[in-house]
Design an enzyme around this catalytic site. Structure first.
Site, PDB file in Angstrom:
ATOM      1  N   THR A   1      -4.333   3.825  -4.226  1.00 52.19           N
ATOM      2  CA  THR A   1      -3.529   4.503  -5.255  1.00 52.19           C
ATOM      3  C   THR A   1      -4.428   5.006  -6.372  1.00 52.19           C
ATOM      4  OG1 THR A   1      -1.752   2.972  -4.865  1.00 52.19           O
ATOM      5  CG2 THR A   1      -1.657   4.239  -6.907  1.00 52.19           C
ATOM      6  N   GLY A  31       6.982   1.907  -3.843  1.00 52.42           N
ATOM      7  CA  GLY A  31       6.396   1.024  -4.850  1.00 52.42           C
ATOM      8  C   GLY A  31       6.579   1.554  -6.250  1.00 52.42           C
ATOM      9  N   ASP A  32       5.707   1.129  -7.148  1.00 54.02           N
ATOM     10  CA  ASP A  32       5.859   1.495  -8.557  1.00 54.02           C
ATOM     11  C   ASP A  32       5.313   2.880  -8.877  1.00 54.02           C
ATOM     12  OD1 ASP A  32       3.217   0.617  -8.084  1.00 54.02           O
ATOM     13  OD2 ASP A  32       2.917   0.206 -10.209  1.00 54.02           O
TER      14      ASP A  32
END
Lengths: 141, 183
Positions: A1, A31-32
C-alpha cells in the site's frame, strides 16, 4: 500500500492511497485505504495524514482523521501521528500499523505501532534542496 | 519555517515520491502530484502491495482500492474492490472529477472506469498465481474466516457458519504481521 501527502508552496494539501489490499482476503473485503479519514485525510487549513498496515484494525479508529484533528489542536506532525497510534493501542495493544503526518507549513513526521516483526517504519520524503528522495526511519511505539 | 513544497509517502517507495515531486515541480497541483505518485507505484507494483499482480484473494483474483482527497475543497474520489483496471488512483481521480459521488465499488466501479476510457485487462500475473497456488498448498493458510466449518485454521472452504458463537475476546483483533500484506 502507498499513502501519500503532497503540499505545494502555498500550503495546499492533497492526500491519496493505492493498494491491492491483504493477501488471501475474502472476496469483497475492503481495507482502510479507500476509506476517508482511515486511509488518508487532508485539510489545507491544517495538513494531511495517511495510514498503512492492518486495515481491518485501523479503519475502526479513523487514524488519519484523528491525526489531522490532533494537528488542528496544535500538535506537531510527529506528536499528532503518535497520538493517533496511541489511541488505537489503548484498545488493541499490539497491531501492525503506521501513519505519516504533514502540516500545511511543511513539517512532517510519522509513528508506528510495534508488533512482532515490525519495530521500525521506513517512509520517503522529497523537499527542496534534495536531489533525490530521503528515506526516513522511525522507531515504533 | 520548513521548506515547501513537500511530498511524503508511506514505505520507501522512492520512485513514487520522485514522480509526485516531478509533478509538483512542473507546476502541477498537489492532487496531480498524489495521482502521479500513486500511479507510479501501481506501475512499479511497489513491494507487491500496490497495483496489479499482488495480494490475490481467496479466489486468486487481484482487486484494487484507491482514494484521493483535495484538502482545499474536501472533495474525495474513491474506488474499492476494483476489478480488471490497473490504474486505480486514476479511477479514483475520475470519480472526483467526473461524478458528484465520493466512493464507487466493485464491478460497477470497473464499468464506470471502462466508460471513462480506462483499459480493461487481467490483473493476474505469474507472481500472483504462484502466491495463490502456495496458499492452496498450505491448506489456505493464513485465513481470515472464523466461526465456520470446516475449521479455517486447517482446511480450505467452502465454509458454513457454526452455531453458537464463542464469546468474543478483544485479543481476536491481534494478528500476525506480514510485511508484504497490508493496506
Amino acid at each position: 500500500t502507498i499513502g501519500m501527502i503532497a503540499v505545494d508552496r502555498n500550503g495546499n494539501v492533497a492526500t491519496g492511497t493505492s493498494t491491492n489490499g491483504a493477501s488471501h482476503k475474502i472476496p469483497g473485503r475492503v481495507g482502510d485505504s479507500p476509506v476517508i479519514g482511515a486511509g488518508s485525510y487532508a485539510d489545507s487549513l491544517v495538513g494531511g495524514a495517511a495510514a498503512t498496515g492492518d486495515g481491518d484494525t485501523m479503519m475502526r479508529f479513523l487514524p488519519s482523521y484523528q491525526a489531522v484533528e490532533n494537528m488542528r489542536l496544535g500538535a506537531d506532525p510527529t506528536t499528532a501521528c503518535q497520538k493517533a497510534i496511541d489511541r488505537i493501542q489503548k484498545r488493541i495493544p499490539v497491531f501492525f500499523g503506521a501513519i505519516i503526518c504533514a502540516n500545511r507549513t511543511g513539517s512532517y513526521g510519522a509513528a508506528c505501532s510495534k508488533a512482532p516483526g515490525f519495530t521500525q517504519f521506513h517512509y520517503s520524503v522529497f523537499k527542496p534542496d534534495l536531489s533525490q528522495p530521503l528515506e526516513e526511519i522511525v522507531d515504533c511505539l | 519555517q520548513p521548506p515547501l513544497p513537500l511530498v511524503v509517502n508511506t514505505w520507501p517507495f522512492h520512485s513514487a515520491t520522485q514522480a509526485a515531486w516531478k509533478a509538483l515541480s512542473a507546476g502541477g497541483s498537489p492532487l496531480d502530484a498524489v495521482e502521479r505518485g500513486c500511479a507510479q507505484c501501481e506501475v512499479d507494483q511497489c513491494d507487491g502491495t500496490v497495483g496489479y499482480g499482488g495480494s490475490p484473494d481467496e479466489s486468486g483474483e487481484t482487486t484494487l482500492d484507491a482514494m484521493i482527497m483535495d484538502g482545499n475543497t474536501m472533495a474525495v474520489g474513491a474506488v474499492a474492490n476494483l476489478r480488471r483496471i490497473k490504474n486505480a488512483i486514476g479511477v479514483a481521480r475520475a470519480v472526483m472529477d467526473h461524478t458528484k459521488h465520493t466512493f464507487l465499488v466493485g464491478e460497477s466501479a470497473s464499468l464506470f472506469a471502462e466508460s471513462m476510457g480506462f483499459v480493461c485487462e487481467d490483473l493476474t500475473t505469474n507472481r500472483s498465481l504462484s502466491i495463490y497456488s502456495k496458499w492452496l498448498d498450505l491448506r489456505c493458510q493464513p485465513n481470515f474466516r472464523k466461526n465456520v466449518t470446516p475449521d479455517p485454521t486447517k482446511s480450505c472452504g467452502p465454509y458454513k457458519p457454526v452455531r453458537g458463537l464463542p464469546e468474543e475476546k478483544t485479543s481476536s483483533l491481534q494478528k500476525e504481521v506480514d510485511l508484504h500484506s497490508h493496506d
